[in-house]
Design an enzyme around this catalytic site. Structure first.
Site, PDB file in Angstrom:
ATOM      1  N   ASP A 165     -11.355  -6.053  -0.514  1.00  0.00           N
ATOM      2  CA  ASP A 165     -10.622  -5.101   0.296  1.00  0.00           C
ATOM      3  C   ASP A 165      -9.983  -5.905   1.419  1.00  0.00           C
ATOM      4  OD1 ASP A 165     -10.898  -1.789   0.823  1.00  0.00           O
ATOM      5  OD2 ASP A 165     -10.166  -3.018   2.511  1.00  0.00           O
TER       6      ASP A 165
ATOM      7  N   SER B 142       0.806  -1.232   0.000  1.00  0.00           N
ATOM      8  CA  SER B 142       0.000   0.000   0.000  1.00  0.00           C
ATOM      9  C   SER B 142       0.831   1.269   0.000  1.00  0.00           C
ATOM     10  CB  SER B 142      -0.915   0.017   1.221  1.00  0.00           C
ATOM     11  OG  SER B 142      -1.774  -1.093   1.143  1.00  0.00           O
TER      12      SER B 142
END
Lengths: 380, 614
Positions: free
Chosen positions: B365, B326
């Site tokens: 997710d 991320s």
């Protein structure tokens, strides 16, 4: 000047009319030879001091040997030539016997049998032959009509080549060549026919390949290296290369006394003995080598003159042969150091460190002086 | 009869003898003239030639080793020094002789097999009479033993030499590398005359990269030697020029803190000053002791290091290639803002997954329940995958790649230490070429959350973070700060400015603030770092599934249970309004990266607060 003239004046004053005109003749010494020899010895000591890295011990030992050599010269000069004539065959026989003995039970020094240990002293019979061989030849020819006939020449050849062969077998090629040379010189003095001389030269050329066959490996090595030193620059060619560098780098005036790098830094091998001429050339240049050559020429020239003046055949031939022994020693050594001749272990007369050959040569010159001072007696 | 004959021929004989004497005299004079001519040739005509040979014989040039330059950190702390050691040196001779000698010596001083092998290897490279090192760093006891027995070993001597020493051991090894003995192969590539007296050269790291500065210029002494090579006297000396002393931008204290913080982990920390690109800390853990390489490793030592599953020789800061996870998100968000694809206020509703239109595949997710209503700030703070799925779909792979390239990913950072690898910015053409497959929309989605093919090294991550912190004004990272020459002259290295990334200032601000929320927001993924924080800090966490990288394959097999755990990556900079430090931390199969980054930042910023003059 006055010192040199003094004895003459003195003796002329005291002993007018006597056969002994000078004190030198009284002492049976030849003034010019003594002068030249002294000069050579002084020059030799100066060079040796440098070549021996300024070691006084070495110099002292050499001076001691010189004293002994002078003594031997003096003694030899006192013996009249007739005595030598009488003893010549016995002397020759003894030295030949010793030579055979050395081959059978000699000591080995530097890979060669040359010495004979007799307890207190070590005898090198090949040295004795430097004197006894010319003496024997002179003895042999003294009552023959000259020029010699074929039969006499053949006997003379035997007298020369038997000991020469034995010495070459030790192996000591240098001395063998030396006595052969002086022996042949006696033959030439005796009047050997030119035709035979040329014939002998031709036969030597023919025999050379045969000689090659009988040579020791190290002797062949030396000759090959002589022909091309670069063949083995770190091995057998090393000596001659370094010697040429020493001489060549000396130039006209040399690097100066005690300044020779080739000898002082150990590049030049045997620099106090066989290769001392190169030290002279390095430190004193061409001037130095020419001086050394001149002194030697003076000695040889004077000795030849003495032999010409001698009154009988024996004296003439003996003096001539001994003179040639001296000259050949000198020439073979300098020829070797300059690369003109192959490396054979012959020291520079009266300059190289070492005693044996010096004593022999001085004894020879003593005999020459004996002849020089007695010509009138025999002639009478 | 006989007598009569003699008398009769007497006069004739005398004449004959005269003739012969003159003849022989002539021959002698001829021979002497030959000799004189020969001497004239040697001593006069060839004089110059032989004079040269004579000089070559006794004059010799001996090289003098220059002193290797020292290495300091930015505060002047010595991190690579030269210490005197006593070495046992042997004058080179024939091999058989040498072997006997070693046998004799080993009876009084232990000589290991490795030392013996090294010695014999060196022996081949040296000429006769040159000195070869047999054993280095003699202990005092060995020294004493040798001196007592020295008379037995002519040609063997003890020489005091300067040897490289790294006082901090493994701490700086990823930066400094080490020096080692020059091997045969290297010898051929070096300037042989300049290295005539040197046994060592930089093999890795700064030592290798700045070898040309550190080594210095060789000196010479002209000496007179005798026939056996012994020096008789020195004639002339040309002094060597010492190598330059180097001051690195590394802050030892920070390096120490980062190193200690990494203990027990496997990973790397890189800290860069965003204002000039200076590298403040560069740590790879575990690290090796470079002093071992100076001494020369024994086979056993080398095998032990090779067999260590944590691979201490592997410089993770420069060569470790990790999935960005991320941490890619702030860069993509910036690109999307710049392109006008999204606005900071735009919101999406996250149900916990994303679906490409007309495709059944569901992209989850990390939070299966979803984040609900999410704007850009929340998306970064909480690392919302769904938000970035749709963002990357809109952005497209081409613009994603361009952005990453702009920030220096996929290419060497040109850090002045060498060694580094380029990472990977994957593109459709790359995939076609390397894998022979078409680029699927799914690949773009994966790239959007940093899980695809993209790979980055810690130094690239730190560099990109610094550029991000400096709002687009990047600097190529550098280690060399100052060079100090022997004369005392100082040469400063200028910062290497990169092309500015032109993006509107408000967009940078938006991203900075969003990254601050990662720590400041109670829902932020690194909110736990906020406790006791005395400065403003922006960061981004990343979690990467472990890819089967070539370098890691062996490692994976050895540590199967831990291998299943993810790598943690954390990038951060602080303070936000005037960034002074940007860090990138990677911990393999552990989550501690964020805490380590906080420790490093605390150390740097609080220390700076105490010494503002730095």
């Amino acid at each position: 000047m006055s010192i040199l003239n003094f004895p003459t004046l003195w003796s002329k004053a005291r002993k007018k009319g006597s056969p002994y005109v000078t004190i030198w003749e009284l002492l049976h010494l030849d003034l010019i030879l003594v002068f030249a020899l002294s000069l050579l010895l002084v020059v030799g000591l100066i060079i040796l001091y440098s070549a021996a890295n300024q070691e006084v011990v070495v110099l002292n030992r050499q001076i001691l040997r010189l004293a002994l050599a002078w003594l031997v010269l003096f003694v030899c000069a006192q013996i009249p030539p007739q005595r030598y004539l009488f003893w010549a065959p016995y002397f020759f026989a003894v030295s030949l016997g010793l030579l055979i003995a050395v081959l059978l039970l000699g000591h080995i020094g530097k890979g060669a049998k040359r010495w004979l240990d007799v307890g207190f002293i070590r005898i090198q019979p090949s040295e004795l032959l430097k004197i006894s061989l010319p003496m024997m030849l002179a003895y042999y020819f003294h009552d023959k009509s000259l020029p010699p006939r074929l039969g006499n020449v053949i006997v003379a050849f035997l007298i020369i080549f038997i000991p020469a062969g034995l010495i070459a077998k030790q192996p000591d090629l240098g001395t063998a060549l030396l006595i052969t040379g002086s022996g042949l010189a006696v033959l030439v003095f005796a009047g050997l026919s030119w035709r035979w001389l040329v014939g002998a030269l031709v036969s030597v050329v023919c025999i050379a390949p045969l000689m090659w066959h009988f040579m020791h490996t190290y002797q062949r090595e030396r000759i090959l290296t002589f022909l091309n030193p670069e063949r083995d620059p770190l091995g057998s060619g090393y000596h001659i290369i370094q010697s040429k560098i020493a001489l060549g780098s000396g130039g006209l005036f040399g690097k100066g006394w005690l300044q020779g790098t080739q000898s002082h830094l150990q590049f030049l091998p045997e620099h106090a003995t066989d290769f001392i001429f190169a030290v002279c050339g390095e430190e004193f240049g061409l001037v130095g080598t020419l001086i050394l050559i001149s002194i030697n020429l003076l000695i040889v020239g004077r000795a030849l003159y003495i032999s010409m003046q001698a009154s009988d055949t024996f004296s003439r031939l003996l003096a001539g042969g001994l003179t040639l022994t001296f000259f050949i020693s000198f020439f073979v050594n300098t020829g070797m150091v300059t690369g003109l001749l192959p490396v054979v272990g012959i020291p520079l007369p009266l300059v190289s460190y070492g005693g044996t050959s010096m004593v022999t040569l001085m004894a020879g010159l003593g005999i020459v002086m004996s002849i020089a001072t007695r010509r009138k007696l025999i002639a009478a | 009869m006989k007598k009569h004959n003699t008398l009769k021929n007497h006069a004739q004989e005398v004449r004959l003898f005269y003739q012969r004497t003159l003849f022989i005299g002539g021959v002698l004079i001829f021979l002497v003239l030959c000799l004189v001519a020969r001497l004239f040739w040697l001593q006069i005509i060839q004089n110059r030639f032989y004079l040269t040979l004579s000089q070559q014989n006794h004059i010799s040039f001996l090289p003098i080793e220059p002193k290797r330059g020292l290495i300091y950190d930015r505060n002047g702390m010595l991190i690579a020094e030269n210490t005197p050691v006593f070495n046992l040196e042997v004058m080179a001779g024939r091999k058989k002789q040498m072997l006997n000698l070693i046998d004799e010596i080993s009876k009084i001083i232990p000589i290991s097999q490795t030392e013996k092998e090294l010695f014999l290897k060196q022996l081949k490279q040296k000429r006769l009479y040159q000195e070869v090192t047999l054993k280095i760093k003699l202990t005092e006891e060995e020294l004493a033993t040798f001196y007592v027995n020295q008379f037995r070993f002519p040609g063997v001597s003890v020489k005091a030499r300067l040897s490289r020493h790294y006082p901090e051991g493994p701490l700086f090894s990823p930066v400094l590398g080490y020096v080692g003995r020059i091997n045969e192969h290297e010898l051929k590539q070096l300037d042989a005359s300049n290295y005539a007296a040197s046994d060592y050269m930089g093999k890795l790291g700064i030592e290798k990269f700045y070898e040309f500065l550190l080594h210095g210029r060789v000196g010479y002494q002209q000496v007179e030697v005798d026939a056996s090579g012994h020096v008789v006297r020195v004639l002339q000396r040309i002094l060597p020029v010492s190598g330059e002393n180097l001051f690195l931008s590394i802050d030892s204290h920070l390096q120490h803190v980062a190193y200690d913080a990494l203990k027990g982990e496997v990973g790397a920390v890189v800290a860069i000053d965003p204002q000039n690109g200076q590298v403040l800390a560069l740590v790879s853990y575990p690290a090796y002791d470079p002093n071992l390489f100076v001494a020369g490793l024994t086979n056993q030592q080398y095998q032990d290091i090779q067999a260590d599953p944590t691979q201490p020789l592997y410089n993770r800061a420069l060569r470790g290639q990790y999935s960005m996870g991320s941490t890619i998100k702030p860069f993509l968000a910036l690109a999307a803002l710049d392109e006008g694809i999204i606005a900071a206020e735009d919101k999406i509703y996250d149900v916990g997954y994303y679906q490409i239109k007309g495709n059944q595949h569901i992209y989850h997710d990390w939070k299966r329940t979803g984040h609900g209503v999410v704007d850009l700030k929340r998306a970064i703070a909480e690392s919302c995958d769904t938000y970035f799925y749709q963002l990357s779909m809109k952005l497209g792979i081409e613009r994603i790649d361009n952005t990453l390239w702009d920030f220096g990913f996929g290419d060497l950072t040109q850090l002045d230490v060498g060694e580094e690898v380029s990472g990977l910015v994957a593109s459709p053409s790359w995939k076609k070429k390397r894998l022979g497959q078409a680029w699927f929309p799914g690949d773009t989605l994966n790239a959007g959350i940093g899980q695809g093919y993209m790979l980055a090294t810690p130094v690239q991550l730190a560099h990109a973070t610094a550029t991000l912190a400096a709002k687009g004004q990047g600097y190529l990272p550098t280690l060399l700060l100052l060079r100090q020459q022997e004369s005392g002259r100082l040469l400063r290295t200028l910062p290497r400015k990169e092309e500015v990334i032109e993006i509107e200032p408000s967009h940078w601000q938006t991203i900075h603030l969003a990254m601050q929320q990662v720590i400041a927001s109670p829902a932020g993924t690194a909110h736990y770092l906020n406790r006791g924080l005395k400065y403003s800090m922006a960061g981004k966490t990343g979690t990467a599934q472990v890819f089967s990288l070539k370098q890691n394959q062996k490692y994976n097999a050895a540590m199967l249970p831990k291998e299943l755990r993810d790598n943690k990556i954390f990038i951060a900079f602080a303070p936000i309004d005037q960034p002074k430090i940007a860090v990138a931390v990677v911990t393999e199969h552990s989550l501690k990266a964020t805490l380590i980054a906080r420790t490093v930042m605390d150390a740097y910023l609080e220390e700076q607060a105490n010494h503002p003059a730095n």
